[in-house]
Write a protein that holds these residues in place. Structure first.
Motif, PDB file in Angstrom:
ATOM      1  N   GLU A  93       0.826  -1.201   0.000  1.00  0.00           N
ATOM      2  CA  GLU A  93       0.000   0.000   0.000  1.00  0.00           C
ATOM      3  C   GLU A  93       0.865   1.257   0.000  1.00  0.00           C
ATOM      4  N   SER A  94       0.245   2.392  -0.310  1.00  0.00           N
ATOM      5  CA  SER A  94       0.901   3.692  -0.198  1.00  0.00           C
ATOM      6  C   SER A  94       0.056   4.562   0.732  1.00  0.00           C
ATOM      7  N   PRO A  95       0.430   4.683   2.021  1.00  0.00           N
ATOM      8  CA  PRO A  95      -0.343   5.502   2.953  1.00  0.00           C
ATOM      9  C   PRO A  95      -0.146   6.993   2.697  1.00  0.00           C
ATOM     10  N   VAL A  96      -1.195   7.772   3.003  1.00  0.00           N
ATOM     11  CA  VAL A  96      -1.166   9.235   2.830  1.00  0.00           C
ATOM     12  C   VAL A  96      -1.358   9.877   4.197  1.00  0.00           C
ATOM     13  N   TYR A  97      -0.476  10.848   4.532  1.00  0.00           N
ATOM     14  CA  TYR A  97      -0.515  11.493   5.838  1.00  0.00           C
ATOM     15  C   TYR A  97      -0.776  12.990   5.719  1.00  0.00           C
ATOM     16  N   TYR A  98      -1.293  13.560   6.828  1.00  0.00           N
ATOM     17  CA  TYR A  98      -1.354  15.018   6.928  1.00  0.00           C
ATOM     18  C   TYR A  98       0.070  15.541   7.060  1.00  0.00           C
ATOM     19  N   ARG A  99       0.223  16.869   7.082  1.00  0.00           N
ATOM     20  CA  ARG A  99       1.562  17.444   6.989  1.00  0.00           C
ATOM     21  C   ARG A  99       2.466  17.141   8.185  1.00  0.00           C
ATOM     22  N   ASP A 100       1.887  16.667   9.306  1.00  0.00           N
ATOM     23  CA  ASP A 100       2.752  16.293  10.429  1.00  0.00           C
ATOM     24  C   ASP A 100       3.495  14.985  10.167  1.00  0.00           C
ATOM     25  N   GLY A 101       3.116  14.298   9.093  1.00  0.00           N
ATOM     26  CA  GLY A 101       3.791  13.056   8.736  1.00  0.00           C
ATOM     27  C   GLY A 101       3.468  11.897   9.646  1.00  0.00           C
ATOM     28  N   THR A 122      -0.155  11.687  11.339  1.00  0.00           N
ATOM     29  CA  THR A 122      -1.606  11.455  11.320  1.00  0.00           C
ATOM     30  C   THR A 122      -2.037  10.948   9.947  1.00  0.00           C
ATOM     31  N   PRO A 123      -2.595   9.730   9.865  1.00  0.00           N
ATOM     32  CA  PRO A 123      -2.984   9.190   8.561  1.00  0.00           C
ATOM     33  C   PRO A 123      -4.256   9.834   8.014  1.00  0.00           C
ATOM     34  N   MET A 124      -4.237  10.144   6.733  1.00  0.00           N
ATOM     35  CA  MET A 124      -5.401  10.672   6.030  1.00  0.00           C
ATOM     36  C   MET A 124      -6.179   9.537   5.378  1.00  0.00           C
ATOM     37  N   GLY A 125      -5.432   8.554   4.914  1.00  0.00           N
ATOM     38  CA  GLY A 125      -6.047   7.418   4.235  1.00  0.00           C
ATOM     39  C   GLY A 125      -4.958   6.568   3.631  1.00  0.00           C
ATOM     40  N   VAL A 126      -5.345   5.645   2.801  1.00  0.00           N
ATOM     41  CA  VAL A 126      -4.362   4.782   2.152  1.00  0.00           C
ATOM     42  C   VAL A 126      -4.857   4.444   0.762  1.00  0.00           C
ATOM     43  N   PHE A 127      -3.955   4.547  -0.200  1.00  0.00           N
ATOM     44  CA  PHE A 127      -4.281   4.096  -1.542  1.00  0.00           C
ATOM     45  C   PHE A 127      -4.152   2.594  -1.581  1.00  0.00           C
ATOM     46  N   PHE A 128      -5.109   1.960  -2.240  1.00  0.00           N
ATOM     47  CA  PHE A 128      -5.081   0.512  -2.440  1.00  0.00           C
ATOM     48  C   PHE A 128      -5.117  -0.241  -1.124  1.00  0.00           C
ATOM     49  N   ASP A 129      -6.125   0.079  -0.272  1.00  0.00           N
ATOM     50  CA  ASP A 129      -6.264  -0.667   0.975  1.00  0.00           C
ATOM     51  C   ASP A 129      -6.882  -2.036   0.686  1.00  0.00           C
ATOM     52  N   SER A 130      -7.185  -2.796   1.733  1.00  0.00           N
ATOM     53  CA  SER A 130      -7.600  -4.189   1.555  1.00  0.00           C
ATOM     54  C   SER A 130      -8.841  -4.342   0.680  1.00  0.00           C
ATOM     55  N   GLU A 131      -9.678  -3.305   0.630  1.00  0.00           N
ATOM     56  CA  GLU A 131     -10.886  -3.419  -0.173  1.00  0.00           C
ATOM     57  C   GLU A 131     -10.657  -3.040  -1.632  1.00  0.00           C
ATOM     58  N   HIS A 132      -9.439  -2.670  -1.976  1.00  0.00           N
ATOM     59  CA  HIS A 132      -9.119  -2.347  -3.363  1.00  0.00           C
ATOM     60  C   HIS A 132      -8.480  -3.531  -4.069  1.00  0.00           C
ATOM     61  N   ALA A 149       3.103   1.407  -4.717  1.00  0.00           N
ATOM     62  CA  ALA A 149       4.563   1.293  -4.682  1.00  0.00           C
ATOM     63  C   ALA A 149       5.122   1.272  -3.274  1.00  0.00           C
ATOM     64  N   GLY A 150       4.266   1.319  -2.273  1.00  0.00           N
ATOM     65  CA  GLY A 150       4.739   1.351  -0.903  1.00  0.00           C
ATOM     66  C   GLY A 150       5.338   2.692  -0.524  1.00  0.00           C
ATOM     67  N   LEU A 151       4.909   3.757  -1.213  1.00  0.00           N
ATOM     68  CA  LEU A 151       5.384   5.081  -0.908  1.00  0.00           C
ATOM     69  C   LEU A 151       4.771   5.602   0.395  1.00  0.00           C
ATOM     70  N   ARG A 152       5.403   6.584   0.992  1.00  0.00           N
ATOM     71  CA  ARG A 152       4.847   7.281   2.151  1.00  0.00           C
ATOM     72  C   ARG A 152       4.594   8.709   1.706  1.00  0.00           C
ATOM     73  N   ILE A 153       3.326   9.057   1.536  1.00  0.00           N
ATOM     74  CA  ILE A 153       2.942  10.338   0.954  1.00  0.00           C
ATOM     75  C   ILE A 153       2.505  11.305   2.052  1.00  0.00           C
ATOM     76  N   VAL A 154       3.217  12.438   2.155  1.00  0.00           N
ATOM     77  CA  VAL A 154       2.897  13.462   3.167  1.00  0.00           C
ATOM     78  C   VAL A 154       2.367  14.695   2.446  1.00  0.00           C
ATOM     79  N   THR A 155       1.199  15.157   2.824  1.00  0.00           N
ATOM     80  CA  THR A 155       0.585  16.325   2.180  1.00  0.00           C
ATOM     81  C   THR A 155       0.916  17.609   2.937  1.00  0.00           C
ATOM     82  N   THR A 156       0.414  18.725   2.426  1.00  0.00           N
ATOM     83  CA  THR A 156       0.592  20.021   3.116  1.00  0.00           C
ATOM     84  C   THR A 156      -0.663  20.399   3.878  1.00  0.00           C
ATOM     85  N   VAL A 157      -1.588  19.489   4.011  1.00  0.00           N
ATOM     86  CA  VAL A 157      -2.862  19.783   4.696  1.00  0.00           C
ATOM     87  C   VAL A 157      -2.677  19.745   6.204  1.00  0.00           C
TER      88      VAL A 157
END
Length: 313
Positions: free
Chosen positions: A51-59, A61-71, A305-313
């Motif tokens: 999976e590739s998890p997506v985090y808020y800007r603190d790096g 707090t999780p926002m969500g995950v791309f391609f979780d178990s239901e994908h 790709a197993g990336l760790r995605i941090v946003t600016t939110v």
């Protein structure tokens, strides 16, 4: 002069024998006996589930995950449509069932194209090599990375059956930013299970793997863009059907009948939790500058790709 030529032949013969012995020893030791823990069946299934998890800007707090178990919709080989198996082999690797993971003829042709271009523009990849590339991270298109891919392909062939390799491939190729594999593709493009796909739909999904976004009729800011994708999808599908005829999986008459029926795209849904912000992250990752960045890094699909995605939110 004659003695010199005889001597040269003898040296060449000895060198060939020694080189062959070293290559055989290396194959036995590093391909057959010690391929590495990543070539365990369970390890490969874990990679496919990445999976590739997506985090808020603190790096943190999780926002969500791309391609979780239901994908995911893992499809074992015995559930793969025969038409799709024929289509993907015809389109990507006509000698798949016969080669040892590497097709020497394709490699030589790719090498010649690279020499002419002055750089790496073609890889001559078999389906086994593509599976190795999808499963094991390859940082770039350098000759070294290509060499690692070749060895990994030999390891896959040494430890798994052709059906296993095709099963891995079928569940790993990129479909869209929120899914991969034939199970998701069948649902996403036609709202069907893999078993219910028609021959033409199988050919489309087989042709899709080269450039998923190019043939996706559901994305694009305008109807004109989506219509262009539909036309490209029909053209690509026609190519795959022609290849199926050339390889012997389809008769010319049957191909003409199938091609006369237009693709009936029906966007299906599969359960996943999304948000407006997560959707924006997805769209951002699909913009040209990110696509170029991912291509340079050898990443086909950032969502898996197993990336760790941090946003600016």
């Amino acid at each position: 002069m004659k003695k010199f030529l005889i001597r040269l032949f003898q040296v060449g013969l000895v060198a060939s024998i020694v080189g062959g012995a070293v290559a055989g020893w290396g194959y036995k030791k590093y391909v057959v006996e010690n391929p590495g823990p990543e070539f365990q069946h369970e390890a490969i299934l874990a990679v496919i589930a990445q999976e590739s998890p997506v985090y808020y800007r603190d790096g943190v707090t999780p926002m969500g995950v791309f391609f979780d178990s239901e994908h995911r919709s893992y499809v074992p080989y015995d559930r793969l449509p025969e038409d799709w198996v024929h289509a993907i082999v015809a389109a990507e690797d006509g000698s798949f069932w016969d080669h040892p993971g590497i097709d020497a003829k394709h490699v030589i042709r790719a090498m010649w194209q690279n020499v002419q271009a002055g750089g790496v523009v073609a890889g001559g990849s078999t389906l086994t090599q593509q599976t190795a590339k999808n499963l094991f991270y390859r940082p770039d298109r350098s000759l070294r990375s290509k060499g690692v891919e070749l060895v990994d392909a030999l390891r896959l062939e040494a430890h798994f059956s052709k059906k296993d390799i095709l099963e891995f491939y079928a569940n790993q190729f990129h479909v869209s930013a929120n899914g991969r594999g034939i199970g998701i593709a069948a649902r996403y493009f036609f709202d069907k299970t893999p078993e219910a796909l028609s021959t033409k739909e199988c050919a489309f999904i087989a042709g899709l793997v080269k450039a998923p976004s190019r043939y996706n009729p559901f994305i694009g800011a305008s109807e004109e863009r989506r219509e262009e994708a539909r036309k490209k999808a029909e053209t690509r599908t026609s190519y795959v059907l022609r290849r199926m005829v050339e390889v012997g999986y389809l008769s010319e008459g049957r191909r003409a009948e199938i091609e006369a029926i237009p693709l009936d795209f029906r966007r299906g849904s599969f359960r996943y939790d999304r948000s407006v912000v997560l959707d924006q992250v997805q769209h951002r990752l699909e913009e040209p500058e990110f696509i170029e960045l991912f291509e340079k890094a050898g990443i086909d699909n950032p969502s898996t790709a197993g990336l760790r995605i941090v946003t600016t939110v």
